[in-house]
Design a protein around this motif. Structure first.
Motif, PDB file in Angstrom:
ATOM      1  N   LEU A 152       0.829  -1.195   0.000  1.00  0.00           N
ATOM      2  CA  LEU A 152       0.000   0.000   0.000  1.00  0.00           C
ATOM      3  C   LEU A 152       0.868   1.251   0.000  1.00  0.00           C
ATOM      4  N   ALA A 153       0.437   2.258  -0.737  1.00  0.00           N
ATOM      5  CA  ALA A 153       1.206   3.500  -0.833  1.00  0.00           C
ATOM      6  C   ALA A 153       1.209   4.221   0.505  1.00  0.00           C
ATOM      7  N   PRO A 154       2.380   4.572   1.035  1.00  0.00           N
ATOM      8  CA  PRO A 154       2.450   5.287   2.311  1.00  0.00           C
ATOM      9  C   PRO A 154       1.643   6.584   2.264  1.00  0.00           C
ATOM     10  N   GLY A 155       0.876   6.821   3.329  1.00  0.00           N
ATOM     11  CA  GLY A 155       0.102   8.048   3.415  1.00  0.00           C
ATOM     12  C   GLY A 155      -1.220   8.013   2.685  1.00  0.00           C
ATOM     13  N   SER A 156      -1.487   6.951   1.934  1.00  0.00           N
ATOM     14  CA  SER A 156      -2.752   6.859   1.204  1.00  0.00           C
ATOM     15  C   SER A 156      -3.899   6.534   2.155  1.00  0.00           C
ATOM     16  N   LEU A 157      -5.122   6.800   1.703  1.00  0.00           N
ATOM     17  CA  LEU A 157      -6.291   6.430   2.492  1.00  0.00           C
ATOM     18  C   LEU A 157      -6.325   4.925   2.717  1.00  0.00           C
ATOM     19  N   THR A 158      -5.979   4.158   1.679  1.00  0.00           N
ATOM     20  CA  THR A 158      -5.977   2.703   1.799  1.00  0.00           C
ATOM     21  C   THR A 158      -5.026   2.246   2.891  1.00  0.00           C
ATOM     22  N   SER A 159      -3.839   2.835   2.921  1.00  0.00           N
ATOM     23  CA  SER A 159      -2.863   2.490   3.951  1.00  0.00           C
ATOM     24  C   SER A 159      -3.365   2.872   5.341  1.00  0.00           C
ATOM     25  N   LYS A 160      -4.012   4.023   5.451  1.00  0.00           N
ATOM     26  CA  LYS A 160      -4.532   4.457   6.749  1.00  0.00           C
ATOM     27  C   LYS A 160      -5.650   3.535   7.237  1.00  0.00           C
ATOM     28  N   VAL A 161      -6.466   3.035   6.312  1.00  0.00           N
ATOM     29  CA  VAL A 161      -7.549   2.114   6.690  1.00  0.00           C
ATOM     30  C   VAL A 161      -6.988   0.866   7.361  1.00  0.00           C
ATOM     31  N   PHE A 162      -5.894   0.337   6.804  1.00  0.00           N
ATOM     32  CA  PHE A 162      -5.317  -0.894   7.339  1.00  0.00           C
ATOM     33  C   PHE A 162      -4.281  -0.646   8.427  1.00  0.00           C
ATOM     34  N   GLY A 163      -3.755   0.561   8.512  1.00  0.00           N
ATOM     35  CA  GLY A 163      -2.737   0.862   9.502  1.00  0.00           C
ATOM     36  C   GLY A 163      -1.422   0.175   9.236  1.00  0.00           C
ATOM     37  N   THR A 164      -1.163  -0.158   7.969  1.00  0.00           N
ATOM     38  CA  THR A 164       0.067  -0.836   7.597  1.00  0.00           C
ATOM     39  C   THR A 164       0.348  -0.525   6.132  1.00  0.00           C
ATOM     40  N   GLU A 165       1.495  -0.975   5.660  1.00  0.00           N
ATOM     41  CA  GLU A 165       1.834  -0.727   4.254  1.00  0.00           C
ATOM     42  C   GLU A 165       1.896  -2.018   3.433  1.00  0.00           C
ATOM     43  N   THR A 166       1.644  -3.171   4.069  1.00  0.00           N
ATOM     44  CA  THR A 166       1.584  -4.444   3.351  1.00  0.00           C
ATOM     45  C   THR A 166       0.463  -5.293   3.934  1.00  0.00           C
ATOM     46  N   VAL A 167      -0.376  -5.860   3.070  1.00  0.00           N
ATOM     47  CA  VAL A 167      -1.429  -6.770   3.528  1.00  0.00           C
ATOM     48  C   VAL A 167      -1.434  -8.008   2.642  1.00  0.00           C
ATOM     49  N   ASP A 168      -1.730  -9.145   3.245  1.00  0.00           N
ATOM     50  CA  ASP A 168      -1.853 -10.408   2.520  1.00  0.00           C
ATOM     51  C   ASP A 168      -3.330 -10.640   2.255  1.00  0.00           C
ATOM     52  N   VAL A 169      -3.703 -10.762   0.979  1.00  0.00           N
ATOM     53  CA  VAL A 169      -5.122 -10.733   0.637  1.00  0.00           C
ATOM     54  C   VAL A 169      -5.486 -11.850  -0.337  1.00  0.00           C
ATOM     55  N   ALA A 170      -6.801 -12.060  -0.497  1.00  0.00           N
ATOM     56  CA  ALA A 170      -7.335 -13.093  -1.380  1.00  0.00           C
ATOM     57  C   ALA A 170      -7.611 -12.509  -2.761  1.00  0.00           C
ATOM     58  N   HIS A 171      -7.051 -13.151  -3.774  1.00  0.00           N
ATOM     59  CA  HIS A 171      -7.209 -12.692  -5.154  1.00  0.00           C
ATOM     60  C   HIS A 171      -8.035 -13.696  -5.946  1.00  0.00           C
ATOM     61  N   TYR A 172      -8.894 -13.155  -6.833  1.00  0.00           N
ATOM     62  CA  TYR A 172      -9.533 -14.004  -7.837  1.00  0.00           C
ATOM     63  C   TYR A 172      -9.945 -13.095  -8.994  1.00  0.00           C
ATOM     64  N   HIS A 173      -9.005 -12.849  -9.891  1.00  0.00           N
ATOM     65  CA  HIS A 173      -9.293 -11.989 -11.040  1.00  0.00           C
ATOM     66  C   HIS A 173      -8.312 -12.299 -12.156  1.00  0.00           C
ATOM     67  N   HIS A 174      -8.792 -12.177 -13.393  1.00  0.00           N
ATOM     68  CA  HIS A 174      -7.885 -12.352 -14.530  1.00  0.00           C
ATOM     69  C   HIS A 174      -7.800 -11.059 -15.355  1.00  0.00           C
ATOM     70  N   GLN A 175      -8.477 -10.002 -14.874  1.00  0.00           N
ATOM     71  CA  GLN A 175      -8.368  -8.688 -15.496  1.00  0.00           C
ATOM     72  C   GLN A 175      -7.892  -7.689 -14.461  1.00  0.00           C
ATOM     73  N   ALA A 176      -7.378  -6.555 -14.943  1.00  0.00           N
ATOM     74  CA  ALA A 176      -6.838  -5.549 -14.027  1.00  0.00           C
ATOM     75  C   ALA A 176      -6.738  -4.221 -14.759  1.00  0.00           C
ATOM     76  N   VAL A 177      -6.509  -3.169 -13.997  1.00  0.00           N
ATOM     77  CA  VAL A 177      -6.352  -1.829 -14.568  1.00  0.00           C
ATOM     78  C   VAL A 177      -5.129  -1.786 -15.473  1.00  0.00           C
ATOM     79  N   ASP A 178      -5.318  -1.232 -16.658  1.00  0.00           N
ATOM     80  CA  ASP A 178      -4.227  -0.953 -17.596  1.00  0.00           C
ATOM     81  C   ASP A 178      -4.082   0.558 -17.678  1.00  0.00           C
TER      82      ASP A 178
END
Length: 231
Positions: A152-178
């Motif tokens: 997670l990008a330092p200082g981002s809202l996402t990082s603040k939500v988790f209170g950390t800069e790395t999270v281990d998460v569940a993925h299930y996707h074959h498409q993504a942002v280009d």
């Protein structure tokens, strides 16, 4: 204190339950459970009529996962692995997310929800991620979530939500942002460079993640959404 009303988009697919086999508006119950446990009142929003007219009745919105976004929405021909496209759902959710952002409605996109957000604002997608990253780790097998860390990008809202800069998460996707849409900021990457979270610039709370937080016990994203919806 009354519970803030959180709309959650859903699938429309053939389904079998008890003695019935029929076309059904359905949603994994994990979404509903997370919102309720976070203190919100979940309401399922089927892609019928004009869901965008409901944004004034909602306190928050979740765009749930699902099939692929139609590639014509971002100016591409279909890849051979693009599938489960539901044009009526694309229509409903593209209009819904645009209306929600105009109202500054607290917003959380999940997997397909992040892709819809990006396309709604003018961005594009990788139609088959293994062609780009060279592995199947983001969707190891049908019905099998992959686990991998995202940074997670330092200082981002996402990082603040988790209170950390790395999270281990569940993925299930074959498409993504280009192509990243104007007005979005990338706030998380996988180790292979895949965009894993984005935030809407100059919005009180509008973020989306490529992974599936509803499948884990970690409530941070849902609690943050409900907290902002109360405001």
């Amino acid at each position: 204190m009354s519970r803030p009303v959180i709309g959650i988009t859903c699938y429309v697919e053939p389904a079998r339950f008890t003695v019935w086999e029929t076309t059904t508006a359905l949603l994994p119950y994990d979404y509903v459970d997370h919102v309720a446990r976070a203190g919100g009142q979940p309401v399922i929003l089927p892609p019928a009529g004009d869901p965008a007219t409901l944004v004034d009745r909602l306190d928050g919105l979740i765009l749930a996962g699902g099939g692929d976004v139609g590639p014509e929405r971002y100016g591409q021909e279909p890849h051979e692995r693009t599938g489960y496209v539901r044009p009526f759902r694309d229509d409903a959710e593209l209009g819904l997310v645009r209306a929600a952002l105009e109202r500054d409605l607290p917003f959380l996109g999940v997997c397909r929800g992040m892709q819809i957000l990006n396309v709604a604002l003018g961005g594009g997608l990788h139609q088959h991620l293994p062609d780009v990253v060279g592995h199947q780790g983001h969707a190891p097998a049908p019905g099998d979530y992959g686990r991998m860390p995202v940074r997670l990008a330092p200082g981002s809202l996402t990082s603040k939500v988790f209170g950390t800069e790395t999270v281990d998460v569940a993925h299930y996707h074959h498409q993504a942002v280009d192509l990243l849409a104007e007005g979005l900021t990338v706030t998380a990457h996988a180790e292979d460079g895949t965009v894993e979270a984005v935030e809407v610039e100059d919005h009180p709370f509008a973020l989306a993640v490529q992974w599936h937080p509803e499948t884990d016990d970690e409530p941070a994203l849902f609690e943050a959404l409900v907290r902002h919806a109360r405001r």
